[in-house]
Structures are given as structure tokens and as C-alpha cells.
Design a protein around this motif. Structure first.
Motif, PDB file in Angstrom:
ATOM      1  N   PHE A  45       0.837  -1.210   0.000  1.00 25.23           N
ATOM      2  CA  PHE A  45       0.000   0.000   0.000  1.00 25.23           C
ATOM      3  C   PHE A  45       0.865   1.251   0.000  1.00 25.23           C
ATOM      4  CE2 PHE A  45      -2.621  -3.250   2.166  1.00 25.23           C
ATOM      5  CZ  PHE A  45      -3.750  -3.214   1.361  1.00 25.23           C
ATOM      6  N   VAL A  86      -1.711  -9.045  -1.160  1.00 25.19           N
ATOM      7  CA  VAL A  86      -0.745 -10.059  -1.606  1.00 25.19           C
ATOM      8  C   VAL A  86       0.531  -9.318  -2.032  1.00 25.19           C
ATOM      9  CG1 VAL A  86      -0.254 -11.704  -3.478  1.00 25.19           C
ATOM     10  CG2 VAL A  86      -2.464 -11.784  -2.307  1.00 25.19           C
ATOM     11  N   ALA A 127       4.166 -11.827  -5.638  1.00 30.71           N
ATOM     12  CA  ALA A 127       3.412 -13.099  -5.645  1.00 30.71           C
ATOM     13  C   ALA A 127       2.043 -12.933  -6.311  1.00 30.71           C
ATOM     14  CB  ALA A 127       3.235 -13.590  -4.207  1.00 30.71           C
ATOM     15  N   SER A 130      -1.064 -15.124  -9.459  1.00 29.85           N
ATOM     16  CA  SER A 130      -0.940 -16.587  -9.540  1.00 29.85           C
ATOM     17  C   SER A 130      -2.054 -17.282  -8.768  1.00 29.85           C
ATOM     18  CB  SER A 130       0.430 -17.035  -9.013  1.00 29.85           C
ATOM     19  OG  SER A 130       0.498 -16.797  -7.624  1.00 29.85           O
ATOM     20  N   LEU A 157      -3.201 -16.469  -5.714  1.00 27.27           N
ATOM     21  CA  LEU A 157      -3.133 -16.428  -4.248  1.00 27.27           C
ATOM     22  C   LEU A 157      -4.233 -15.545  -3.645  1.00 27.27           C
ATOM     23  CD1 LEU A 157      -1.875 -17.164  -1.587  1.00 27.27           C
ATOM     24  CD2 LEU A 157      -0.125 -15.415  -1.953  1.00 27.27           C
ATOM     25  N   GLU A 193     -14.693  -2.578   2.218  1.00 27.96           N
ATOM     26  CA  GLU A 193     -14.577  -1.329   1.476  1.00 27.96           C
ATOM     27  C   GLU A 193     -13.367  -1.444   0.558  1.00 27.96           C
ATOM     28  OE1 GLU A 193     -14.718  -0.910   5.050  1.00 27.96           O
ATOM     29  OE2 GLU A 193     -16.899  -0.757   4.885  1.00 27.96           O
ATOM     30  N   VAL A 214      -8.404  -3.979 -10.002  1.00 27.66           N
ATOM     31  CA  VAL A 214      -8.054  -5.393  -9.837  1.00 27.66           C
ATOM     32  C   VAL A 214      -8.814  -6.003  -8.665  1.00 27.66           C
ATOM     33  CG1 VAL A 214      -6.186  -7.006  -9.304  1.00 27.66           C
ATOM     34  CG2 VAL A 214      -5.800  -5.167 -10.943  1.00 27.66           C
ATOM     35  N   LEU A 251     -11.883  -8.816  -8.715  1.00 26.78           N
ATOM     36  CA  LEU A 251     -11.815 -10.081  -7.964  1.00 26.78           C
ATOM     37  C   LEU A 251     -13.048 -10.219  -7.060  1.00 26.78           C
ATOM     38  CD1 LEU A 251     -10.390 -12.614  -6.835  1.00 26.78           C
ATOM     39  CD2 LEU A 251      -9.101 -11.113  -5.309  1.00 26.78           C
TER      40      LEU A 251
HETATM   41  C1  LIG Z   1      -6.082  -7.505  -4.985  1.00 22.08           C
HETATM   42  C2  LIG Z   1      -4.946  -8.496  -4.756  1.00 22.08           C
HETATM   43  C3  LIG Z   1      -5.033  -9.030  -3.330  1.00 22.08           C
HETATM   44  C4  LIG Z   1      -5.097  -9.660  -5.733  1.00 22.08           C
HETATM   45  O1  LIG Z   1      -4.053 -10.594  -5.442  1.00 22.08           O
HETATM   46  P1  LIG Z   1      -3.539 -11.665  -6.546  1.00 22.08           P
HETATM   47  O2  LIG Z   1      -2.764 -12.709  -5.837  1.00 22.08           O
HETATM   48  O3  LIG Z   1      -2.883 -10.970  -7.667  1.00 22.08           O
HETATM   49  O4  LIG Z   1      -4.922 -12.262  -7.026  1.00 22.08           O
HETATM   50  P2  LIG Z   1      -5.134 -13.490  -8.024  1.00 22.08           P
HETATM   51  O5  LIG Z   1      -3.858 -13.905  -8.661  1.00 22.08           O
HETATM   52  O6  LIG Z   1      -5.922 -14.512  -7.295  1.00 22.08           O
HETATM   53  O7  LIG Z   1      -6.021 -12.820  -9.140  1.00 22.08           O
HETATM   54  C5  LIG Z   1      -7.335 -12.452  -8.830  1.00 22.08           C
HETATM   55  C6  LIG Z   1      -8.035 -12.033 -10.098  1.00 22.08           C
HETATM   56  O8  LIG Z   1      -7.544 -10.755 -10.509  1.00 22.08           O
HETATM   57  C7  LIG Z   1      -7.018 -10.824 -11.827  1.00 22.08           C
HETATM   58  N1  LIG Z   1      -5.821 -10.003 -11.846  1.00 22.08           N
HETATM   59  C8  LIG Z   1      -4.740 -10.123 -11.055  1.00 22.08           C
HETATM   60  N2  LIG Z   1      -3.863  -9.153 -11.345  1.00 22.08           N
HETATM   61  C9  LIG Z   1      -4.419  -8.416 -12.333  1.00 22.08           C
HETATM   62  C10 LIG Z   1      -4.001  -7.264 -13.051  1.00 22.08           C
HETATM   63  N3  LIG Z   1      -2.830  -6.663 -12.806  1.00 22.08           N
HETATM   64  N4  LIG Z   1      -4.838  -6.752 -13.984  1.00 22.08           N
HETATM   65  C11 LIG Z   1      -6.035  -7.328 -14.219  1.00 22.08           C
HETATM   66  N5  LIG Z   1      -6.485  -8.440 -13.559  1.00 22.08           N
HETATM   67  C12 LIG Z   1      -5.679  -8.947 -12.644  1.00 22.08           C
HETATM   68  C13 LIG Z   1      -6.679 -12.279 -12.055  1.00 22.08           C
HETATM   69  O9  LIG Z   1      -6.755 -12.615 -13.411  1.00 22.08           O
HETATM   70  C14 LIG Z   1      -7.753 -12.991 -11.257  1.00 22.08           C
HETATM   71  O10 LIG Z   1      -8.930 -13.117 -12.013  1.00 22.08           O
HETATM   72  P3  LIG Z   1     -10.061 -14.216 -11.652  1.00 22.08           P
HETATM   73  O11 LIG Z   1     -10.840 -13.635 -10.527  1.00 22.08           O
HETATM   74  O12 LIG Z   1     -10.861 -14.326 -12.907  1.00 22.08           O
HETATM   75  O13 LIG Z   1      -9.340 -15.485 -11.294  1.00 22.08           O
HETATM   76  C15 LIG Z   1      -3.560  -7.831  -5.010  1.00 22.08           C
HETATM   77  O14 LIG Z   1      -3.585  -7.237  -6.272  1.00 22.08           O
HETATM   78  C16 LIG Z   1      -3.159  -6.794  -3.970  1.00 22.08           C
HETATM   79  O15 LIG Z   1      -2.645  -7.140  -2.911  1.00 22.08           O
HETATM   80  N6  LIG Z   1      -3.350  -5.506  -4.293  1.00 22.08           N
HETATM   81  C17 LIG Z   1      -2.906  -4.424  -3.400  1.00 22.08           C
HETATM   82  C18 LIG Z   1      -3.652  -4.410  -2.117  1.00 22.08           C
HETATM   83  C19 LIG Z   1      -5.139  -4.316  -2.350  1.00 22.08           C
HETATM   84  O16 LIG Z   1      -5.598  -3.651  -3.270  1.00 22.08           O
HETATM   85  N7  LIG Z   1      -5.905  -4.983  -1.486  1.00 22.08           N
HETATM   86  C20 LIG Z   1      -7.344  -4.931  -1.526  1.00 22.08           C
HETATM   87  C21 LIG Z   1      -7.782  -3.818  -0.656  1.00 22.08           C
HETATM   88  S1  LIG Z   1      -9.552  -3.668  -0.642  1.00 22.08           S
END
Ligand SMILES: CC(C)(COP(=O)(O)OP(=O)(O)OC[C@H]1O[C@@H](n2cnc3c(N)ncnc32)[C@H](O)[C@@H]1OP(=O)(O)O)[C@@H](O)C(=O)NCCC(=O)NCCS
Length: 161
Positions: free
Chosen positions: A24, A77, A81, A84, A86, A109, A116, A120
Motif C-alpha cells: 500500500f 498479496v 506473488a 498466480s 493467491l 470497502e 483489480v 476479484l
Molecule cells: C487484490 C490483490 C489481493 C489480488 O491478489 P492476486 O494474488 O494478484 O490475485 P489473483 O492472482 O488470485 O487474481 C485475482 C483475479 O484478478 C485478476 N488479476 C490479477 N492481477 C491483475 C491485473 N494486474 N490486472 C487485471 N487483472 C488482474 C486475475 O486474473 C484474477 O482473475 P479471476 O478472478 O478471474 O481469477 C492484489 O492485487 C493486492 O494485494 N493488491 C494491493 C492491495 C489491495 O488492493 N488490497 C485490496 C484492498 S480492498
């Protein structure tokens, strides 16, 4: 990368603080807030740990007495990582943990510009319910989203009339 999910321990405070720094830009938790979350009785902290024992993701649920709504308070995440599966796996495990505690609804929220995370959440069945203006420290708005948690129960034949 192999990873396991486990509950957070007080000793994970530094690792979570560093993970938050990587995940963040602002609105991060202080060490004190994380230490509090890790020892609160009404919180569940689920950590994803790599095979090298590195914390690569975590999520926190908060519960309130006499409420069937759990709140997803934190969820991230490690950038290295991401993409993939997670995030999805962790979110599913958090949902299951909320169900196990008897919650019927999961509330969260999310920054309105976080496409992204919102994508999800939507694909996991969350619905955007409320727009919250000026919710974050930098003035960004939030969407409040929720998901009804269905209780999976096997029908008990004796209860069918
Ligand atoms: C949101 C977050 C937790 C997702 O983690 P991740 O490990 O990349 O998630 P996944 O690999 O399981 O991908 C989840 C989905 O997002 C999609 N995705 C992941 N990265 C993406 C990107 N850069 N652009 C578009 N789609 C993306 C994947 O294709 C997947 O799609 P699906 O739901 O059809 O399977 C991560 O991006 C993160 O930590 N972001 C910063 C902190 C944050 O925003 N937290 C949420 C606060 S409310």
C-alpha cells in the motif's frame, strides 16, 4: 511457489508491517495497529507463507458480538506473488473462516480506483452497495461491497415433513 495458509501470531507483526509497506502507498497500518489485530479475540488473521517462510499475503476479518456480518478489514498479496491465484485462494479461505464463525454476510470497502481488487470481489460474488465519498486519506472514494454467505448444510431427512 508453494505456500501454506495459517493463522497469524503475535510474532508475525514485523513481517505484516513490511508486507503492508510493499502493498500500500498510504493508509497503512502502524506496527501498533497490527500488533493489536494479531491479539484481538474478535479478529481472524490469515497469512499466506511461502516455502521459504516468507509472508506473501494476508487478510484480516473482524467480528462484532451479536452481529452476523463479518468485515474484511485488510487484504493484500505481495507484489512479487500476485497474479498466480493467491488472492483468490486467500479470499476464499477468509470467506470460509467467516462462515465457520457463523457469519452470514461479509462486508468490505475498496478504493474506487482499485480495478483489480474490485474485479476479484465481483467475480467472487460481492456486490457494490454504497459509494463512500472521500473515504481514504488521499480523498479517494470507496465502494462498500458485500456478499451473502450461504450456509452449506446437508439436508437432514428427519427434518423433512
Ligand atoms: C487484490 C490483490 C489481493 C489480488 O491478489 P492476486 O494474488 O494478484 O490475485 P489473483 O492472482 O488470485 O487474481 C485475482 C483475479 O484478478 C485478476 N488479476 C490479477 N492481477 C491483475 C491485473 N494486474 N490486472 C487485471 N487483472 C488482474 C486475475 O486474473 C484474477 O482473475 P479471476 O478472478 O478471474 O481469477 C492484489 O492485487 C493486492 O494485494 N493488491 C494491493 C492491495 C489491495 O488492493 N488490497 C485490496 C484492498 S480492498
Amino acid at each position: 511457489m508453494l505456500r501454506t495458509l495459517r493463522s497469524g501470531l503475535p510474532a508475525d507483526c514485523d513481517a505484516l508491517y513490511q508486507l503492508e509497506e510493499r502493498c500500500f502507498d498510504d493508509d497503512r497500518f502502524s506496527r501498533r495497529q497490527i500488533a493489536h489485530l494479531l491479539t484481538r479475540a474478535n479478529a481472524v488473521n490469515l497469512l499466506a507463507v511461502s516455502d521459504e517462510q516468507r509472508v506473501v499475503g494476508y487478510g484480516t476479518l473482524l467480528f462484532r458480538r451479536n452481529s452476523v456480518t463479518a468485515r474484511l478489514y485488510s487484504f493484500c498479496v505481495d507484489p512479487a506473488a500476485r497474479g498466480s491465484g493467491l488472492g483468490r485462494e486467500l479470499l476464499q479461505a477468509l470467506e470460509d473462516a467467516a462462515r465457520e464463525r457463523g457469519s452470514q454476510r461479509l462486508l468490505l470497502e475498496v478504493r474506487a480506483d482499485n480495478r483489480v481488487a474490485m474485479g476479484l470481489y465481483r467475480r467472487m460474488g460481492f456486490i457494490a452497495r454504497r459509494w463512500l465519498d472521500d473515504y481514504y486519506a488521499d480523498g479517494c472514494a470507496a465502494w462498500q461491497m458485500d456478499k451473502r454467505l450461504e450456509v452449506s448444510e446437508t439436508l437432514d431427512a428427519s427434518s423433512i415433513e
